[in-house]
Scaffold this motif. Structure first.
Motif, PDB file in Angstrom:
ATOM      1  N   LEU A 147       0.800  -1.225   0.000  1.00 60.19           N
ATOM      2  CA  LEU A 147       0.000   0.000   0.000  1.00 60.19           C
ATOM      3  C   LEU A 147       0.837   1.283   0.000  1.00 60.19           C
ATOM      4  O   LEU A 147       0.294   2.366  -0.200  1.00 60.19           O
ATOM      5  N   SER A 148       2.119   1.170   0.201  1.00 60.24           N
ATOM      6  CA  SER A 148       2.968   2.354   0.258  1.00 60.24           C
ATOM      7  C   SER A 148       2.925   3.112  -1.076  1.00 60.24           C
ATOM      8  O   SER A 148       3.230   2.561  -2.138  1.00 60.24           O
ATOM      9  N   THR A 178      -0.551   5.488   2.288  1.00 60.55           N
ATOM     10  CA  THR A 178      -0.904   5.640   0.876  1.00 60.55           C
ATOM     11  C   THR A 178      -0.587   7.057   0.407  1.00 60.55           C
ATOM     12  O   THR A 178      -0.325   7.956   1.214  1.00 60.55           O
ATOM     13  N   ALA A 179      -0.671   7.253  -0.905  1.00 64.09           N
ATOM     14  CA  ALA A 179      -0.510   8.603  -1.459  1.00 64.09           C
ATOM     15  C   ALA A 179      -1.803   9.392  -1.382  1.00 64.09           C
ATOM     16  O   ALA A 179      -1.815  10.584  -1.678  1.00 64.09           O
ATOM     17  N   GLY A 180      -2.879   8.729  -0.971  1.00 69.44           N
ATOM     18  CA  GLY A 180      -4.150   9.427  -0.825  1.00 69.44           C
ATOM     19  C   GLY A 180      -5.320   8.582  -1.270  1.00 69.44           C
ATOM     20  O   GLY A 180      -5.163   7.486  -1.823  1.00 69.44           O
ATOM     21  N   VAL A 181      -6.512   9.104  -1.015  1.00 66.66           N
ATOM     22  CA  VAL A 181      -7.759   8.442  -1.377  1.00 66.66           C
ATOM     23  C   VAL A 181      -8.607   9.428  -2.168  1.00 66.66           C
ATOM     24  O   VAL A 181      -8.722  10.596  -1.801  1.00 66.66           O
ATOM     25  N   ARG A 182      -9.209   8.963  -3.245  1.00 68.11           N
ATOM     26  CA  ARG A 182     -10.060   9.796  -4.089  1.00 68.11           C
ATOM     27  C   ARG A 182     -11.496   9.270  -4.052  1.00 68.11           C
ATOM     28  O   ARG A 182     -11.717   8.063  -4.013  1.00 68.11           O
ATOM     29  N   VAL A 248      -1.641  -5.561  -3.842  1.00 68.19           N
ATOM     30  CA  VAL A 248      -2.355  -4.500  -3.125  1.00 68.19           C
ATOM     31  C   VAL A 248      -3.677  -5.035  -2.586  1.00 68.19           C
ATOM     32  O   VAL A 248      -4.094  -4.671  -1.477  1.00 68.19           O
ATOM     33  N   PHE A 249      -4.315  -5.908  -3.331  1.00 68.29           N
ATOM     34  CA  PHE A 249      -5.556  -6.550  -2.863  1.00 68.29           C
ATOM     35  C   PHE A 249      -5.306  -7.274  -1.543  1.00 68.29           C
ATOM     36  O   PHE A 249      -6.058  -7.118  -0.569  1.00 68.29           O
TER      37      PHE A 249
END
Length: 264
Positions: A147-148, A178-182, A248-249
């Protein structure tokens, strides 16, 4: 290209024309509440009629499961799963993030998928066993190992029957590192974006089958994995879904495990 997929593409483009013609006159449209904060417009209904017209002309003996008009002959071998305008709230606010979603199931198994963005003119398609494509270009899920640095997509619960507190616990579990969530506002497009690697993963709770059926097959044919929040196969019935590339899953499920177990 499979004849079923050709029909799905034709239907999606017909619906897309209905949507695109109306995109600049939203202020003149009739808008109704299906339930609080869940809207339907005449464009949804007209687009759905176009899809069903194209499908029934080609395959009059097939069943239909459609968001606006409901279920018709769903005991048939072939069932078309239709969302004529996924992202209606975006549409009526002039936000150009919405799509047509069409999937075909044979004896309960997803076989064909189309997600069409009529504004960007992006056509995502898949046939079981033949891969996934965006405008005739083969697509694959991203290859992140954990997840990084990943960019995740999601949908925030907005209906009264959805458990916001539970969702917030999943968000808290998945966000770190994470780098973020959209939250773009169209699950069908979010899943298509996972399939082509624009998003590294996606999760949401409380979806309907028509929101995700096409996107699920796109991801699977692009090399990704899809499951419910426990990683199981019940996502189309529970409406709770996790989707990503294989590693990632697995990482998303590990993060979600304590949250899901807490719920019992």
């Amino acid at each position: 290209m499979h004849p079923f997929l050709n029909t799905a593409i034709k239907a999606a483009r017909a619906a897309g024309q209905v949507i695109a013609r109306s995109a600049n006159r939203v202020d003149t449209l009739k808008i109704q509440d299906k339930q609080p904060n869940d809207f339907v417009t005449e464009v949804d209904r007209n687009a759905e009629r176009e899809i069903i017209r194209v499908i029934q002309r080609a395959y009059p003996d097939h069943g239909i499961m459609a968001e606006e008009s409901g279920e018709h002959d769903i005991n048939r071998e072939f069932i078309w799963v239709i969302d004529p305008l996924d992202g209606t709230t975006n549409f009526i606010h002039g936000i150009p993030q919405f799509a047509v979603s069409i999937a075909l199931k044979q004896r309960g198994r997803l076989e064909q998928a189309v997600v069409y963005d009529p504004i960007k003119e992006e056509l995502f398609v898949a046939t079981r066993g033949a891969g996934a494509f965006l405008n005739n270009r083969r697509i694959r899920v991203s290859q992140h190992k954990d997840l990084s640095g990943t960019l995740l997509g999601t949908g925030i619960p907005f209906r009264e029957d959805q458990d916001l507190d539970y969702y917030l616990r999943t968000l808290k579990a998945l966000l770190p590192g994470t780098a973020g969530v959209r939250r773009p506002g169209s699950a069908a497009l979010d899943l298509a974006y996972v399939a082509c690697g624009r998003l590294d993963g996606f999760w949401e709770i409380g979806l309907n089958e028509w929101d995700m059926a096409a996107g699920v097959l796109l991801i699977q044919e692009a090399g990704g994995l899809v499951g419910d929040l426990r990683g199981g196969p019940e996502y189309l019935t529970t409406g709770n879904v996790v989707a990503a590339g294989p590693k990632v899953f697995k990482a998303m499920l590990q993060r979600l495990h304590p949250v899901v177990n807490r719920e019992g």
